[in-house]
Design a protein around this motif. Sequence first.
Motif, PDB file in Angstrom:
ATOM      1  N   VAL A 172       0.829  -1.202   0.000  1.00 29.81           N
ATOM      2  CA  VAL A 172       0.000   0.000   0.000  1.00 29.81           C
ATOM      3  C   VAL A 172       0.866   1.255   0.000  1.00 29.81           C
ATOM      4  O   VAL A 172       0.620   2.196  -0.759  1.00 29.81           O
ATOM      5  CB  VAL A 172      -0.955  -0.004   1.212  1.00 29.81           C
ATOM      6  N   VAL A 173       1.886   1.268   0.836  1.00 29.47           N
ATOM      7  CA  VAL A 173       2.838   2.384   0.865  1.00 29.47           C
ATOM      8  C   VAL A 173       4.126   1.914   0.207  1.00 29.47           C
ATOM      9  O   VAL A 173       4.810   1.032   0.718  1.00 29.47           O
ATOM     10  CB  VAL A 173       3.116   2.862   2.307  1.00 29.47           C
ATOM     11  N   ASP A 174       4.447   2.495  -0.942  1.00 31.81           N
ATOM     12  CA  ASP A 174       5.676   2.180  -1.669  1.00 31.81           C
ATOM     13  C   ASP A 174       6.641   3.343  -1.470  1.00 31.81           C
ATOM     14  O   ASP A 174       6.587   4.344  -2.193  1.00 31.81           O
ATOM     15  CB  ASP A 174       5.374   1.968  -3.148  1.00 31.81           C
ATOM     16  N   ALA A 175       7.522   3.196  -0.470  1.00 28.51           N
ATOM     17  CA  ALA A 175       8.418   4.303  -0.122  1.00 28.51           C
ATOM     18  C   ALA A 175       9.454   4.566  -1.204  1.00 28.51           C
ATOM     19  O   ALA A 175       9.866   5.710  -1.410  1.00 28.51           O
ATOM     20  CB  ALA A 175       9.112   4.007   1.207  1.00 28.51           C
ATOM     21  N   ALA A 176       9.877   3.521  -1.895  1.00 32.85           N
ATOM     22  CA  ALA A 176      10.935   3.681  -2.895  1.00 32.85           C
ATOM     23  C   ALA A 176      10.516   4.626  -4.014  1.00 32.85           C
ATOM     24  O   ALA A 176      11.335   5.387  -4.540  1.00 32.85           O
ATOM     25  CB  ALA A 176      11.324   2.322  -3.472  1.00 32.85           C
ATOM     26  N   THR A 177       9.229   4.607  -4.374  1.00 36.04           N
ATOM     27  CA  THR A 177       8.741   5.477  -5.453  1.00 36.04           C
ATOM     28  C   THR A 177       7.810   6.567  -4.929  1.00 36.04           C
ATOM     29  O   THR A 177       7.190   7.264  -5.728  1.00 36.04           O
ATOM     30  CB  THR A 177       7.995   4.646  -6.506  1.00 36.04           C
ATOM     31  N   ARG A 178       7.705   6.678  -3.610  1.00 32.28           N
ATOM     32  CA  ARG A 178       6.807   7.644  -2.966  1.00 32.28           C
ATOM     33  C   ARG A 178       5.409   7.528  -3.569  1.00 32.28           C
ATOM     34  O   ARG A 178       4.846   8.485  -4.109  1.00 32.28           O
ATOM     35  CB  ARG A 178       7.340   9.072  -3.088  1.00 32.28           C
ATOM     36  N   THR A 179       4.859   6.324  -3.419  1.00 29.06           N
ATOM     37  CA  THR A 179       3.544   6.019  -3.974  1.00 29.06           C
ATOM     38  C   THR A 179       2.655   5.431  -2.892  1.00 29.06           C
ATOM     39  O   THR A 179       3.115   4.652  -2.052  1.00 29.06           O
ATOM     40  CB  THR A 179       3.671   5.009  -5.134  1.00 29.06           C
ATOM     41  N   VAL A 180       1.388   5.807  -2.908  1.00 30.81           N
ATOM     42  CA  VAL A 180       0.383   5.170  -2.066  1.00 30.81           C
ATOM     43  C   VAL A 180      -0.659   4.544  -2.984  1.00 30.81           C
ATOM     44  O   VAL A 180      -1.217   5.213  -3.861  1.00 30.81           O
ATOM     45  CB  VAL A 180      -0.283   6.170  -1.106  1.00 30.81           C
ATOM     46  N   ASN A 181      -0.894   3.257  -2.785  1.00 33.11           N
ATOM     47  CA  ASN A 181      -1.856   2.518  -3.595  1.00 33.11           C
ATOM     48  C   ASN A 181      -3.107   2.257  -2.767  1.00 33.11           C
ATOM     49  O   ASN A 181      -3.066   1.503  -1.792  1.00 33.11           O
ATOM     50  CB  ASN A 181      -1.239   1.192  -4.054  1.00 33.11           C
ATOM     51  N   ALA A 182      -4.208   2.890  -3.135  1.00 32.26           N
ATOM     52  CA  ALA A 182      -5.460   2.730  -2.395  1.00 32.26           C
ATOM     53  C   ALA A 182      -6.109   1.398  -2.737  1.00 32.26           C
ATOM     54  O   ALA A 182      -6.137   0.983  -3.898  1.00 32.26           O
ATOM     55  CB  ALA A 182      -6.412   3.874  -2.720  1.00 32.26           C
ATOM     56  N   LEU A 183      -6.653   0.734  -1.735  1.00 31.12           N
ATOM     57  CA  LEU A 183      -7.330  -0.538  -1.926  1.00 31.12           C
ATOM     58  C   LEU A 183      -8.832  -0.305  -2.018  1.00 31.12           C
ATOM     59  O   LEU A 183      -9.462   0.107  -1.048  1.00 31.12           O
ATOM     60  CB  LEU A 183      -7.006  -1.494  -0.774  1.00 31.12           C
ATOM     61  N   ASN A 244      -2.186   5.904  -6.627  1.00 29.16           N
ATOM     62  CA  ASN A 244      -2.764   4.936  -7.554  1.00 29.16           C
ATOM     63  C   ASN A 244      -3.970   4.276  -6.905  1.00 29.16           C
ATOM     64  O   ASN A 244      -3.953   3.980  -5.703  1.00 29.16           O
ATOM     65  CB  ASN A 244      -1.755   3.851  -7.930  1.00 29.16           C
ATOM     66  N   LEU A 245      -4.993   4.022  -7.690  1.00 27.23           N
ATOM     67  CA  LEU A 245      -6.175   3.334  -7.188  1.00 27.23           C
ATOM     68  C   LEU A 245      -6.190   1.901  -7.689  1.00 27.23           C
ATOM     69  O   LEU A 245      -6.160   1.661  -8.906  1.00 27.23           O
ATOM     70  CB  LEU A 245      -7.443   4.053  -7.654  1.00 27.23           C
ATOM     71  N   TRP A 246      -6.213   0.944  -6.751  1.00 27.79           N
ATOM     72  CA  TRP A 246      -6.338  -0.465  -7.093  1.00 27.79           C
ATOM     73  C   TRP A 246      -7.782  -0.885  -6.789  1.00 27.79           C
ATOM     74  O   TRP A 246      -8.160  -1.037  -5.626  1.00 27.79           O
ATOM     75  CB  TRP A 246      -5.360  -1.316  -6.283  1.00 27.79           C
ATOM     76  N   THR A 247      -8.593  -1.053  -7.800  1.00 23.90           N
ATOM     77  CA  THR A 247     -10.004  -1.363  -7.621  1.00 23.90           C
ATOM     78  C   THR A 247     -10.202  -2.808  -7.176  1.00 23.90           C
ATOM     79  O   THR A 247      -9.306  -3.655  -7.311  1.00 23.90           O
ATOM     80  CB  THR A 247     -10.778  -1.130  -8.920  1.00 23.90           C
ATOM     81  N   VAL A 248     -11.405  -3.093  -6.670  1.00 22.10           N
ATOM     82  CA  VAL A 248     -11.711  -4.459  -6.254  1.00 22.10           C
ATOM     83  C   VAL A 248     -11.603  -5.438  -7.426  1.00 22.10           C
ATOM     84  O   VAL A 248     -10.963  -6.496  -7.282  1.00 22.10           O
ATOM     85  CB  VAL A 248     -13.113  -4.532  -5.607  1.00 22.10           C
ATOM     86  N   PRO A 249     -12.183  -5.146  -8.616  1.00 20.29           N
ATOM     87  CA  PRO A 249     -12.019  -6.095  -9.730  1.00 20.29           C
ATOM     88  C   PRO A 249     -10.560  -6.345 -10.095  1.00 20.29           C
ATOM     89  O   PRO A 249     -10.170  -7.488 -10.381  1.00 20.29           O
ATOM     90  CB  PRO A 249     -12.769  -5.400 -10.884  1.00 20.29           C
ATOM     91  N   TYR A 250      -9.748  -5.279 -10.072  1.00 25.30           N
ATOM     92  CA  TYR A 250      -8.327  -5.448 -10.389  1.00 25.30           C
ATOM     93  C   TYR A 250      -7.656  -6.377  -9.377  1.00 25.30           C
ATOM     94  O   TYR A 250      -6.902  -7.292  -9.752  1.00 25.30           O
ATOM     95  CB  TYR A 250      -7.636  -4.082 -10.391  1.00 25.30           C
ATOM     96  N   LEU A 251      -7.932  -6.169  -8.094  1.00 28.41           N
ATOM     97  CA  LEU A 251      -7.283  -6.975  -7.055  1.00 28.41           C
ATOM     98  C   LEU A 251      -7.786  -8.416  -7.072  1.00 28.41           C
ATOM     99  O   LEU A 251      -7.020  -9.346  -6.801  1.00 28.41           O
ATOM    100  CB  LEU A 251      -7.501  -6.329  -5.688  1.00 28.41           C
ATOM    101  N   LEU A 252      -9.066  -8.625  -7.385  1.00 28.49           N
ATOM    102  CA  LEU A 252      -9.577  -9.988  -7.500  1.00 28.49           C
ATOM    103  C   LEU A 252      -8.946 -10.714  -8.688  1.00 28.49           C
ATOM    104  O   LEU A 252      -8.646 -11.914  -8.608  1.00 28.49           O
ATOM    105  CB  LEU A 252     -11.095  -9.971  -7.636  1.00 28.49           C
ATOM    106  N   ASP A 253      -8.725  -9.985  -9.779  1.00 34.06           N
ATOM    107  CA  ASP A 253      -8.011 -10.580 -10.921  1.00 34.06           C
ATOM    108  C   ASP A 253      -6.593 -10.969 -10.523  1.00 34.06           C
ATOM    109  O   ASP A 253      -6.078 -12.017 -10.953  1.00 34.06           O
ATOM    110  CB  ASP A 253      -7.967  -9.591 -12.089  1.00 34.06           C
TER     111      ASP A 253
END
Length: 331
Positions: A172-183, A244-253
């Motif tokens: 969820v928190v990618d420190a190396a690229t300073r990214t937060v990926n929402a679930l 970045n937004l990780w949607t439920v369909p994406y995560l289920l895939d």
Amino acid sequence: MSTVDSSEQRGILVIGAGELGGSVLDALSRHDDAGALTALLRPSTTPQGTALRADLADRGVAVVEADVATVPVTELADLLRPFHTVVSCVGFAAGRGTQRKLTDAALQARVLRYVPWQFGVDYDVIGRGSPQDLFDEQLDVRDVLRGQTTTEWVIVSTGMFTSFLFEPSFGVVDAATRTVNALGSWDTEVTVTTAEDIGVLTAKILMTRPMIANDVVYVAGDTITYGELADIVDRVGGAAVTRNLWTVPYLLDEVDCNPDDAMRKYRAVFARGIGVAWPKATSYNGICAMSTVSAEQWARDHLASGTSAEALAGQLDRLRLMVSRGDGERV
């Protein structure tokens, strides 16, 4: 409320003394009425194991040994039998079936009070057949406990361990690229609690009189959305992060394509936002007005403001190495 006869009490056993078990033992040791404390540890002659035993001895905590993953249920029950209260702090990292095994042993031992390892999400609400198949075993444990009347039980629902929310392997928190990926969405909520606060609150729940029995108690260090998490990382890091937004369909895939990947299963469960968050105000600590560490406070305490991406990533990696338990024990 409990019907346990206090005259029969013979001490408290905590199974495991890692990140969670150590916090529970530390908190219980500060209660004069907790009585004798014992830790059940896996046999070890390593320097780390020797140091842990010395530390426990200094705090007046006795030690018994067994590998709960391999010892037969009957032998495990014999080890639990001398104690009126057993608190399991051994999570999924011990292997499939361990939660049911520990519960069976506690019931065979006829301990008066059992706190199973359910320090996580609301498995009742999530239900069976979720993306994380390990959770079904937690429901098995609840069914067994609710189906008997000999041993009283208390389940402490804590949400995710706060440290796990920031752990690189969770993604969820990618420190190396300073990214937060929402679930799921930026408005999806997650409840988090630090291991230290879980220890304090669990001890408080155990020491409450009249006793709490046969109930699920909800605690919450903090409840935030993934949008709020990104804002926290912005403030603590001193610069805007990529979102970045990780949607439920994406995560289920992702789960379908990687059926043996536990982390992808966890992400899919949390993305659904069902049974993974509850209001802090109506939690046990909220009602009792007990202070807890917020997600932002934890981040400020552990992640230096204004550091480079490389330095921030290094700090998170060191945090991961500091945690001796498996990933599955913190969700």
